[in-house]
Design a protein around this motif. Sequence first.
Motif, PDB file in Angstrom:
ATOM      1  N   UNK A  23       0.831  -1.207   0.000  1.00 45.15           N
ATOM      2  CA  UNK A  23       0.000   0.000   0.000  1.00 45.15           C
ATOM      3  C   UNK A  23       0.862   1.252   0.000  1.00 45.15           C
ATOM      4  N   UNK A  24       2.024   1.206   0.648  1.00 41.92           N
ATOM      5  CA  UNK A  24       2.930   2.358   0.638  1.00 41.92           C
ATOM      6  C   UNK A  24       3.544   2.568  -0.736  1.00 41.92           C
ATOM      7  N   UNK A  25       3.888   1.476  -1.418  1.00 45.79           N
ATOM      8  CA  UNK A  25       4.443   1.597  -2.764  1.00 45.79           C
ATOM      9  C   UNK A  25       3.419   2.198  -3.714  1.00 45.79           C
TER      10      UNK A  25
ATOM     11  N   UNK B 270      -4.465   3.353   0.768  1.00 47.76           N
ATOM     12  CA  UNK B 270      -4.736   2.562   1.969  1.00 47.76           C
ATOM     13  C   UNK B 270      -4.866   1.072   1.649  1.00 47.76           C
ATOM     14  N   UNK B 271      -4.567   0.258   2.649  1.00 46.80           N
ATOM     15  CA  UNK B 271      -4.659  -1.194   2.489  1.00 46.80           C
ATOM     16  C   UNK B 271      -6.091  -1.588   2.149  1.00 46.80           C
ATOM     17  N   UNK B 272      -7.069  -0.917   2.764  1.00 49.25           N
ATOM     18  CA  UNK B 272      -8.469  -1.272   2.507  1.00 49.25           C
ATOM     19  C   UNK B 272      -8.826  -1.091   1.038  1.00 49.25           C
ATOM     20  N   UNK B 273      -8.297  -0.056   0.408  1.00 50.32           N
ATOM     21  CA  UNK B 273      -8.551   0.146  -1.020  1.00 50.32           C
ATOM     22  C   UNK B 273      -7.858  -0.936  -1.828  1.00 50.32           C
ATOM     23  N   UNK B 274      -6.652  -1.298  -1.415  1.00 50.35           N
ATOM     24  CA  UNK B 274      -5.909  -2.364  -2.079  1.00 50.35           C
ATOM     25  C   UNK B 274      -6.677  -3.679  -2.023  1.00 50.35           C
ATOM     26  N   UNK B 275      -7.321  -3.922  -0.901  1.00 50.36           N
ATOM     27  CA  UNK B 275      -8.092  -5.150  -0.736  1.00 50.36           C
ATOM     28  C   UNK B 275      -9.463  -5.080  -1.412  1.00 50.36           C
ATOM     29  N   UNK B 276      -9.825  -3.905  -1.904  1.00 49.24           N
ATOM     30  CA  UNK B 276     -11.077  -3.771  -2.623  1.00 49.24           C
ATOM     31  C   UNK B 276     -12.241  -3.317  -1.774  1.00 49.24           C
TER      32      UNK B 276
END
Length: 170
Positions: free
Chosen positions: A50-52, A56-62
């Motif tokens: 998520x930092x790269x 946010x992680x939540x957006x990365x997870x969908x």
Amino acid sequence: MLKENIKTLRRSKGLSQEELALKLNVVRQTVSKWEQGLSVPDADMLIAISEVFEMPVSTLLGETLTETPADDLKAISEKLEVINLQLARRKERGQKTLHGFFILLCVATAAAFGALTLFNSPYLSWDYSRPETAVMGVALHALEWAFVRAAPFVLIASIVGAYMTRKKRS
């Protein structure tokens, strides 16, 4: 969902699997397995990803971001309060231990100094013609010499340490 997000975001940033792997300190095959859905990154790696991708992680997870209800905030604040109390107790326990150590160091230094004064270096009257007693006598004299030179500093430092770690009255 995660595998597609990683692949899409990697491509949108113009990164190859190798480049993303280098940024995350993993091998290219690991990125490939994530994108194929053969494996899933752990929590720490999700944060790094998520930092790269600067999201946010939540957006990365969908997940779609929703506002946290008031009840959830209350539960979170109660958990944080419990954690803060535990941390305060741990800090207080550590301070008490350190305080006890400094007091013990004061007492031990004073007792050792008193013992040296009371016994008045009995090894100085030994027969130094024998090698066993000569070596032991020199070693004891060196220890006493070092102790007498260091003891005042140790005593002052332990008194200051005991004073600094005392429990302050509210």
